[in-house]
Design a protein around this motif. Structure first.
Motif, PDB file in Angstrom:
ATOM      1  N   GLU A  74      40.989  36.785  49.755  1.00 28.87           N
ATOM      2  CA  GLU A  74      40.270  38.209  50.100  1.00 28.87           C
ATOM      3  C   GLU A  74      41.023  39.183  49.083  1.00 28.87           C
ATOM      4  O   GLU A  74      40.413  39.881  49.849  1.00 28.87           O
ATOM      5  N   ARG A  75      42.351  39.339  49.257  1.00 25.27           N
ATOM      6  CA  ARG A  75      42.382  40.102  47.890  1.00 25.27           C
ATOM      7  C   ARG A  75      42.949  40.834  47.041  1.00 25.27           C
ATOM      8  O   ARG A  75      42.893  41.340  46.080  1.00 25.27           O
ATOM      9  N   ARG A  76      42.328  39.274  46.033  1.00 22.58           N
ATOM     10  CA  ARG A  76      41.884  39.625  44.425  1.00 22.58           C
ATOM     11  C   ARG A  76      41.004  39.857  44.206  1.00 22.58           C
ATOM     12  O   ARG A  76      40.270  40.102  45.629  1.00 22.58           O
ATOM     13  N   ARG A  77      41.103  40.615  43.236  1.00 22.12           N
ATOM     14  CA  ARG A  77      40.398  41.754  42.587  1.00 22.12           C
ATOM     15  C   ARG A  77      39.105  40.988  41.705  1.00 22.12           C
ATOM     16  O   ARG A  77      40.188  40.428  39.975  1.00 22.12           O
ATOM     17  N   GLY A  78      38.157  41.276  40.766  1.00 19.33           N
ATOM     18  CA  GLY A  78      37.394  41.028  39.535  1.00 19.33           C
ATOM     19  C   GLY A  78      37.832  40.012  39.033  1.00 19.33           C
ATOM     20  O   GLY A  78      37.465  38.390  39.288  1.00 19.33           O
ATOM     21  N   LYS A  79      38.571  39.905  37.922  1.00 17.00           N
ATOM     22  CA  LYS A  79      38.907  38.430  37.184  1.00 17.00           C
ATOM     23  C   LYS A  79      39.944  37.494  37.853  1.00 17.00           C
ATOM     24  O   LYS A  79      39.671  36.416  37.879  1.00 17.00           O
ATOM     25  N   ALA A  80      40.747  38.380  38.715  1.00 13.93           N
ATOM     26  CA  ALA A  80      41.558  37.923  39.305  1.00 13.93           C
ATOM     27  C   ALA A  80      40.702  36.458  40.761  1.00 13.93           C
ATOM     28  O   ALA A  80      41.697  36.045  40.757  1.00 13.93           O
ATOM     29  N   ARG A  81      40.040  37.029  40.873  1.00 12.67           N
ATOM     30  CA  ARG A  81      39.139  36.412  41.709  1.00 12.67           C
ATOM     31  C   ARG A  81      39.161  34.824  41.774  1.00 12.67           C
ATOM     32  O   ARG A  81      38.268  34.572  40.611  1.00 12.67           O
ATOM     33  N   ALA A  82      39.062  33.808  42.724  1.00 17.04           N
ATOM     34  CA  ALA A  82      38.539  32.237  42.237  1.00 17.04           C
ATOM     35  C   ALA A  82      37.370  31.784  41.685  1.00 17.04           C
ATOM     36  O   ALA A  82      36.842  33.175  43.122  1.00 17.04           O
ATOM     37  N   THR A  83      37.334  31.085  41.406  1.00 19.85           N
ATOM     38  CA  THR A  83      36.058  31.021  41.603  1.00 19.85           C
ATOM     39  C   THR A  83      35.710  29.703  42.495  1.00 19.85           C
ATOM     40  O   THR A  83      36.439  29.362  43.058  1.00 19.85           O
ATOM     41  N   PRO A  84      34.197  30.261  43.030  1.00 24.32           N
ATOM     42  CA  PRO A  84      33.230  28.775  44.125  1.00 24.32           C
ATOM     43  C   PRO A  84      34.410  27.717  44.588  1.00 24.32           C
ATOM     44  O   PRO A  84      35.633  27.023  45.225  1.00 24.32           O
TER      45      PRO A  84
END
Length: 181
Positions: A74-84
């Protein structure tokens, strides 16, 4: 030579996990656990004042790690966000690691409800759904996510003899299909 208290706690948890899985939490007494270990019931009470404390001690690492997993994503933003797919793979790995305790969770939902843990587990699915579909998923998206995340958990239990990598691939592929992705 006496064993350290932490070793005794671990032995109690191991035997309790086995008996809880075989007989159920409500049908396993602390005396049953003490007898299996060859210790007195007061010795067991020294480490765990109640059956609920013992159950909580077994499940707490699972609950803490699951909460960390969801919160971290939940804390990850933008490009750091995991793919499904990465989210599903991580969730699979978490469940696979905790298969023994998941058997206890699934077979003892009433006990989990009494401990206040069932809401946390269901909440993870809702939070993961929002990570995949955004803050306001449609009913179709939400139901797909329940099938995907719940099915992923079930596959970790249903196929205990499957090889990790093979089961992970098949499960994550199935979950992605259920999500419609």
């Amino acid at each position: 030579m006496t064993r350290p208290a932490s070793d005794t706690r671990h032995r109690i948890q191991t035997v309790a996990r086995e008996l809880f899985t075989q007989k159920g939490v409500q049908r396993t007494s602390l005396q049953d656990i003490a007898d299996r270990l060859g210790i007195t019931k007061p010795a067991l009470y020294y480490h765990f004042p109640s059956r609920e404390d013992l159950v909580r001690s077994i499940l707490q690492p699972l609950l803490d790690e699951g909460e960390r997993f969801v919160t971290e994503h939940e804390r990850r933003r933008g490009k750091a966000r995991a793919t499904p797919r990465e989210l599903l793979e991580g969730f699979f790995d978490f469940h696979y690691k905790h298969r023994a305790d998941l058997v206890l969770v699934v077979s003892e939902l009433t006990t989990l409800a009494d401990l206040g843990s069932i809401d946390m587990l269901l909440g993870w699915r809702e939070r993961l759904t929002r990570l995949v579909f955004g803050p306001r998923p449609t009913l179709e998206q939400a139901t797909r996510a329940v099938i995907a995340f719940g099915g992923l958990q079930d596959c970790c239990l249903q196929f205990p003899d499957a090889l990790h990598d093979e089961l992970r691939r098949a499960t994550v592929d199935g979950a992605m299909a259920a999500l419609g992705l």
